[in-house]
Each structure stands twice: as C-alpha cells, then as structure tokens.
Write a protein that holds these residues in place. Structure first.
Motif, mmCIF file in Angstrom:
data_model
loop_
_atom_site.group_PDB
_atom_site.id
_atom_site.type_symbol
_atom_site.label_atom_id
_atom_site.label_comp_id
_atom_site.label_asym_id
_atom_site.label_seq_id
_atom_site.Cartn_x
_atom_site.Cartn_y
_atom_site.Cartn_z
ATOM 1 N N PHE A 1 0.833 -1.211 0.000
ATOM 2 C CA PHE A 1 0.000 0.000 0.000
ATOM 3 C C PHE A 1 0.858 1.246 0.000
ATOM 4 O O PHE A 1 0.490 2.246 -0.585
ATOM 5 N N GLY A 2 1.991 1.167 0.683
ATOM 6 C CA GLY A 2 2.888 2.313 0.697
ATOM 7 C C GLY A 2 3.317 2.663 -0.710
ATOM 8 O O GLY A 2 3.272 3.816 -1.129
ATOM 9 N N VAL A 3 3.713 1.618 -1.470
ATOM 10 C CA VAL A 3 4.141 1.848 -2.848
ATOM 11 C C VAL A 3 2.992 2.444 -3.647
ATOM 12 O O VAL A 3 3.164 3.371 -4.436
ATOM 13 N N LYS A 4 1.787 1.908 -3.382
ATOM 14 C CA LYS A 4 0.630 2.385 -4.137
ATOM 15 C C LYS A 4 0.316 3.843 -3.784
ATOM 16 O O LYS A 4 -0.015 4.641 -4.669
ATOM 17 N N ALA A 5 0.452 4.184 -2.497
ATOM 18 C CA ALA A 5 0.197 5.576 -2.108
ATOM 19 C C ALA A 5 1.178 6.504 -2.800
ATOM 20 O O ALA A 5 0.801 7.555 -3.311
ATOM 21 N N ILE A 6 2.462 6.075 -2.848
ATOM 22 C CA ILE A 6 3.464 6.934 -3.478
ATOM 23 C C ILE A 6 3.185 7.065 -4.960
ATOM 24 O O ILE A 6 3.221 8.172 -5.522
ATOM 25 N N SER A 7 2.863 5.930 -5.627
ATOM 26 C CA SER A 7 2.621 6.091 -7.069
ATOM 27 C C SER A 7 1.351 6.889 -7.316
ATOM 28 O O SER A 7 1.287 7.638 -8.288
ATOM 29 N N GLY A 8 0.340 6.761 -6.417
ATOM 30 C CA GLY A 8 -0.849 7.590 -6.566
ATOM 31 C C GLY A 8 -0.505 9.064 -6.479
ATOM 32 O O GLY A 8 -0.987 9.870 -7.271
ATOM 33 N N GLY A 9 0.362 9.407 -5.519
ATOM 34 C CA GLY A 9 0.764 10.804 -5.367
ATOM 35 C C GLY A 9 1.494 11.318 -6.591
ATOM 36 O O GLY A 9 1.234 12.415 -7.079
ATOM 37 N N ILE A 10 2.404 10.479 -7.125
ATOM 38 C CA ILE A 10 3.163 10.904 -8.311
ATOM 39 C C ILE A 10 2.228 11.065 -9.499
ATOM 40 O O ILE A 10 2.320 12.030 -10.271
ATOM 41 N N PHE A 11 1.292 10.106 -9.639
ATOM 42 C CA PHE A 11 0.307 10.165 -10.717
ATOM 43 C C PHE A 11 -0.500 11.455 -10.584
ATOM 44 O O PHE A 11 -0.793 12.127 -11.575
ATOM 45 N N HIS A 12 -0.823 11.807 -9.328
ATOM 46 C CA HIS A 12 -1.648 12.990 -9.133
ATOM 47 C C HIS A 12 -0.890 14.266 -9.484
ATOM 48 O O HIS A 12 -1.520 15.264 -9.847
ATOM 49 N N ILE A 13 0.447 14.259 -9.380
ATOM 50 C CA ILE A 13 1.218 15.429 -9.804
ATOM 51 C C ILE A 13 0.911 15.726 -11.264
ATOM 52 O O ILE A 13 0.620 16.857 -11.655
ATOM 53 N N MET A 14 0.954 14.649 -12.100
ATOM 54 C CA MET A 14 0.694 14.845 -13.529
ATOM 55 C C MET A 14 -0.740 15.312 -13.751
ATOM 56 O O MET A 14 -0.988 16.259 -14.515
ATOM 57 N N ASN A 15 -1.698 14.679 -13.058
ATOM 58 C CA ASN A 15 -3.099 15.016 -13.296
ATOM 59 C C ASN A 15 -3.436 16.427 -12.841
ATOM 60 O O ASN A 15 -4.210 17.124 -13.485
ATOM 61 N N ASP A 16 -2.824 16.819 -11.716
ATOM 62 C CA ASP A 16 -2.971 18.201 -11.248
ATOM 63 C C ASP A 16 -2.571 19.187 -12.298
ATOM 64 O O ASP A 16 -3.291 20.139 -12.582
ATOM 65 N N ALA A 17 -1.376 18.965 -12.859
ATOM 66 C CA ALA A 17 -0.857 19.904 -13.853
ATOM 67 C C ALA A 17 -1.849 20.014 -14.999
ATOM 68 O O ALA A 17 -2.184 21.113 -15.443
ATOM 69 N N LEU A 18 -2.373 18.872 -15.471
ATOM 70 C CA LEU A 18 -3.297 18.909 -16.616
ATOM 71 C C LEU A 18 -4.623 19.559 -16.256
ATOM 72 O O LEU A 18 -5.093 20.461 -16.956
ATOM 73 N N ASP A 19 -5.238 19.123 -15.129
ATOM 74 C CA ASP A 19 -6.586 19.603 -14.801
ATOM 75 C C ASP A 19 -6.590 21.094 -14.503
ATOM 76 O O ASP A 19 -7.396 21.849 -15.045
ATOM 77 N N LEU A 20 -5.655 21.502 -13.621
ATOM 78 C CA LEU A 20 -5.654 22.911 -13.236
ATOM 79 C C LEU A 20 -5.300 23.794 -14.419
ATOM 80 O O LEU A 20 -5.867 24.873 -14.587
ATOM 81 N N SER A 21 -4.380 23.319 -15.278
ATOM 82 C CA SER A 21 -4.039 24.118 -16.447
ATOM 83 C C SER A 21 -5.259 24.288 -17.326
ATOM 84 O O SER A 21 -5.539 25.388 -17.798
ATOM 85 N N LEU A 22 -6.002 23.203 -17.550
ATOM 86 C CA LEU A 22 -7.183 23.308 -18.405
ATOM 87 C C LEU A 22 -8.178 24.307 -17.817
ATOM 88 O O LEU A 22 -8.662 25.197 -18.518
ATOM 89 N N LEU A 23 -8.448 24.185 -16.503
ATOM 90 C CA LEU A 23 -9.425 25.089 -15.898
ATOM 91 C C LEU A 23 -8.971 26.536 -16.008
ATOM 92 O O LEU A 23 -9.746 27.427 -16.352
ATOM 93 N N PHE A 24 -7.672 26.773 -15.720
ATOM 94 C CA PHE A 24 -7.191 28.150 -15.783
ATOM 95 C C PHE A 24 -7.235 28.689 -17.202
ATOM 96 O O PHE A 24 -7.567 29.855 -17.422
#
Lengths: 510, 113
Positions: free
Chosen positions: A339-362
C-alpha cells in the motif's frame, strides 16, 4: 549517440539561450520571434521525450560539467562539480514541465497579442521555464538554490505584468518576500550541509549522511522552504493572490513550478534523507498538512466569486492530495508495504493530473476573461449559448479535478484513497469529502457562468489556437482517464521505483 | 569565545532581519530585513570556509598549503548577486506600489509579509 549524452544540459540551455535571443529577435519582427520561440520549445519537448525514453530503457543518466571521474580533480573526497542527474522521476517531471510550457506558450501567442511588452514577457517566461528545468534536473544543492531564485525572480516579474493594477503589484511583492525567505532558508541549509560534509552533491551527501542534530535542522529548513514554494497549508497565503492577479499563461507555469518544488521536496525527503531520518514522523506531518490543505482549499473556494481566486484555492486542495499520497507513503519508508508503494505512485500520478486539470481550468477561465473582460462570475451568465465548446472544456476540467470516473483525476485519487485507507481511514474520509465539496463548488461555477440567460452581448470569438491548446489538454485528460494502466505501468511505476530506491541514485554518481 | 564571534554576529544579523520582516509595517523596512537576513547567511558561508592564518586559495607559487576554502566564497559571490537582484526588484515594486496608492504602509492594504 553523442547528442543524447548532452540532452540533460540542452534541456536547460535551450530555453536560457532562447530567452536572451528573444528581445533581439523581437526588434526585427514579432513573427520571427514567435516562430523562434515555438521552434525552440518544440525541439526541447522532443528532446525531453527522447531523454525520458532513454532513461526508462537504460537507467539513470548522469551529466557532469567538469572532470568526468571523481578522482581527477581531488585526490581525497568527492570534488565539487556541477552534476545533472536524471532518473525516471526527474525525466517524468521534466516531460510534464515542458509539455505544459509548450501549451501555455502557444496559448499566449493569441492571448497576449494586445500587449506592447511582449519581448520582455516572453524573456521572463522562458527564464521561468529555464529555472524549472534546472530545478528538475539538477543533482546538487547549490544549483538548486540558484534555480530556485531564477524561478522566484522571473515569476515575480511576470505576476506584476499588469502594472496598472495595484493588486498585481501587491501580489508580486508578497510572492517575492515569501520566496526570498524560502530561498535564504535553502541557502542556510546548504551552508549547514557543506559545513558538515564538505559536499554539495545530493547523491554524495546521501551516501555519507549521519543522523546528527544539524541534519534535522537542515531537513526542517528545506521542508519549510519547499512547502512555502508549493503553497501547502500553513504557508498558502500567497497563492490565491498570485493566481488571481497574474496573467493566465503565467499562472499555468506557476502551478507547474509549485509541483516541481513538491517534487524537489520528495527528492530530498526520500533520496537524500530517507534512510536516516524519522520517516514516520515526517510522513505524518506531510499527510496532516495535506489534509489541512484539502480542507482549507475547498472551504475557502466555496465563498469566492472571482473565478481565478476560486481555482487558486482549489489548487491548494490539489497540492494537499499529492502531499497526502506521498506523505502516507513516507510513513512506512524504507520498508514499504504494497500500500505504501501504491500511495506513493498515486501521489506521483496525481502530480501529472494536477498539472493537466488545473491548467485546463485556468486556460478556460482565461479565455472567458479574454472574450468578456469580466473575472467575477456573478457578472457572467449564459456563456454556453455563445461558446458551447468552452462549456464542454470546462465541464471536462471540473469533472477531472473533482475526481469523477471517466477522467484522470479519478484514477489517481482512487489510488490515493485505497492505499491511504490502510494507514488511517480518517484521512481518506476527509479526502473524499474534499472531492465532493469541490464538485459542488464547480457545479455552482458552471451553472452561474455557462447556463442561464446571457447577460452580455459584446462577446468576442475564441481564437482557434487557444481552443486547440485547451482541446489537447482535454484530450490528454480523457485518454489518461480511460487508460490509466497504460500510464501507471509505463511512467508512474518506474518513477515511483526511482524515488523509493535511493541507493541506485547514489550509486550512479559515486 | 573569540573564535565563535563571527557566528554570534551571524545569529544577531539573522535575528535582526527576522524581526524587521515580522514586525515592521513599512515595505522598505521589510526589504531591508530580507537583505540583512541575506547578509547574515552570506557571512555564515564565508565563516565556514575560513581557516585561521589561511591564505587565498591559489595553488601556483603558494608559500604554504594553509588555505581558506574556495567553495563557500564562490557560493557567497553568487548569493550576493542574487540578493542584489531580489532587492532591486522588490524596491522597484515598492516604487510602483507607492505611485499607485501613495503609501508604503503594509497595514493599510491587505498585504502582509
């Protein structure tokens, strides 16, 4: 391949040289200047992808300026040189940075065309990109400080771009005060590390580190400096002001720069200090800060009516999700459970998704401001009738950011929820609640802005290049949402492995 | 005690800088605080590399090998230049803010350090 060897340096050098060529070319012809910038950025993008491909296939790539072998310059100890070190994690972040920068530059070409100061604007924007690339690729602490300052100074100049607005100046001043305090903390921490180990290289310090009291001070200083820059909870106050006042393409790059500083934060906590500090304590601190950021971000976003400030607050919440994922992964580090590994990869994945989603909204909000001249959502209404495509893009962006199923935000948030639940169910509950409130907020924004009776008649057309850039972002969001496994297996897992195996990072340099 | 004197000066400088940052309302004083803080850090770096009785670190024709460390000096040089740029930029912001509002008191507006 001789060129591939130099790609890590070129990724920093090309934006830097383009930045200083821009005012000269702008004197000749504005078309030539734009053409030059776009060509340089596309070649940087291609090189970034090439480097990423190579790193995923052949492992860590180290680029040394100066003596190639440690023994050549100094008979004892590890010499002070400039080292760029690229592993899967760096390459992943570098690709995100360049892609977002390319999109925001092409968007800029039409968005900012009314301005007379475009030469200076593009110079600063390219310097900001240089700083971010440097922060991403650098392998030593002092260069990290230098690039940190390049990012601060150039983005402060850009935030104050609308000099006729007093609020923009205030926001820029605030940002500058905060980031120069952060930078001085970094410099002081670098000094403390140098005093103890006579080293500045990250890998070499990670190799010879002991758990002294001074090290703890260093961790605290670096942590607070990069949290300042990332804008998580106790130090979030600059974010809504800055995001509310800066021109939209700049905001998109600023979001990327705060994600880059999050990445540096994790590089420091995992790779350099991961094996010696009390990771459980640090992990809890980060996870709790993440929860607080989510809570504060959504509650403050609820009461905003200025569209850019509203998304600025939701950006704080999104930073919270990344901190939550990686922080709870850090709790169990270095002996990680599944689960630790999964939490870390989820966080890293979310870095990419954040960049895309927030950029689109802005970018969508920037387009709304561009065509109507209003930034307060209570003065808008019925935009969907004039601009159905814009409404669709906003819908995609808001579903992605609040984590609805067919979009990318869902994929990464689900990974974070699942794994964080095993550490502490309460953290997950706050996370889910945050997502729900965020959806409610954006539904309100959508209804007020796009539905209802049109308030205004004098609405301009949306330029096609701007629409195309938003379309590309939306396409990425949908593709990642539909095939998350493709991205997780090929990009996120190697990046996660690179982050949780500091010994490989150390080996590559020594 | 005497050997630690420069470090005590560092601590005093940093405390002064932080005090100005946190408790002063005048924007120019805030910038001064940042600069004093920066000078404190610079002095700290210089002090790290100092060796008692050391000479400038140039190996050619060196009379003896007791030298001060060159790296912190290089770092300090960089950091002085960066500090200068930061202060110049912030002062120019202050000029524009003053032109705009006719006041450089941070209490009157919503900005705070």
């Amino acid at each position: 391949m001789i060129l591939l060897e130099h790609v890590p340096l070129l990724l920093i050098a090309i934006p830097l040289l383009t930045a200083f060529a821009t005012p000269v070319l702008g004197k000749v012809n504005s078309f030539l200047r734009n053409f030059w910038i776009i060509t340089a950025l596309i070649s940087t993008e291609l090189m970034g992808i090439w480097l990423g491909h190579d790193v995923l296939k052949n492992g860590i790539r180290v680029y040394t300026l100066g003596a190639k072998l440690p023994g050549l310059t100094s008979p004892v100890g590890f010499p002070i040189r400039i080292i760029l070190e690229v592993d899967a994690m760096n390459a992943f972040i570098a690709m995100i940075v360049i892609s977002i920068a390319l999109i925001s530059f092409i968007y800029c070409m039409r968005f900012m065309e009314w301005s007379r100061n475009l030469d200076k604007f593009y110079t600063l924007l390219l310097l900001l990109l240089t700083g971010m690339m440097g922060l991403t690729l650098t392998g030593d602490f002092f260069n990290m400080f230098v690039f940190f300052e390049i990012v601060s100074i150039s983005s402060a100049g850009l935030i104050a771009f609308y000099v006729h607005r007093g609020e923009a100046l205030e926001a820029a001043f605030k940002y500058m005060v905060i980031s120069s305090i952060g930078a001085l903390m970094v410099l002081f921490a670098v000094g403390l590390l140098y005093a103890q180990y006579n080293l500045l290289n990250m890998a070499a310090i990670a190799d010879s580190i002991q758990n002294s009291f001074v090290d703890k001070v260093v961790v605290a200083l670096l942590l607070s400096a990069f949290l300042l820059k990332a804008g998580s909870v106790p130090v979030h106050m600059w974010k809504p002001d800055v995001y509310g006042e800066a021109p939209v393409p700049v905001v998109v790059l600023l979001i990327t720069s705060s994600l880059v500083s999050l990445f540096i934060l994790f590089r420091i906590t995992f790779t350099v200090f991961g094996l010696i500090i009390d990771t459980a304590l640090l992990g809890w601190i980060l996870a709790v800060l993440g929860i607080l950021s989510i809570f504060l971000g959504v509650t403050m976003a609820l009461i905003q009516s200025n569209l850019k400030r509203l998304i600025g607050y939701s950006a704080i919440a999104e930073i919270g999700y990344v901190l939550l994922g990686l922080g709870s992964g850090l709790i169990g580090f270095p002996s990680l459970s599944e689960f630790g590994v999964k939490a870390i990869s989820g966080g890293i994945f979310h870095i990419m998704n954040d960049a895309l989603d927030l950029s689109l909204l802005f970018l969508v909000v920037g387009t709304i401001i561009h065509i109507t001249g209003k930034r307060d959502m209570n003065q808008l209404g019925g935009l969907a009738r004039h601009q159905p495509s814009l409404a669709l893009l906003f819908l995609i962006g808001m579903s992605a950011i609040s984590g609805l199923p067919p979009f990318n935000g869902f994929a990464s948030k689900l990974m974070i929820y699942e794994s964080v639940y095993r550490f502490n169910p309460f953290l997950t509950i706050v996370g889910v609640l945050g997502s729900i409130v965020m959806l409610a907020i954006f539904v309100k924004v959508f209804v007020v802005t796009f539905l209802g009776i049109p308030r205004r008649k004098d609405i301009k057309e949306v330029p096609e290049s701007m629409l195309a850039m938003m379309g590309i972002l939306a396409l990425f969001i949908i593709v990642i949402g539909l095939f998350p496994n493709l991205f997780v297996d090929n990009l996120i897992t190697p990046a996660c492995q690179a982050l949780i195996h500091p010994e490989k990072y150390v080996e590559a340099v020594l | 005690m005497l050997n630690n004197l420069p470090f005590i000066v560092v601590v005093i400088l940093m405390a002064l800088g932080l005090y100005a940052l946190l408790f002063k309302r005048n924007l120019i004083k805030i910038v001064m605080g940042i600069h004093v803080l920066g000078s404190g850090v610079d002095l700290f770096l210089i002090e790290l590399g100092y060796r008692t009785g050391g000479i400038a670190p140039i190996f050619t024709m060196a009379p003896r090998l007791e030298m001060v460390l060159p790296t912190p000096q290089a770092l300090t040089l960089t950091s002085i230049v960066i500090n200068l740029a930061v202060v110049a930029l912030m002062l120019s912001f202050i000029i524009l803010i003053y032109q705009h509002y006719g006041s450089i008191d941070s209490k009157k507006r919503r900005l705070k350090g």
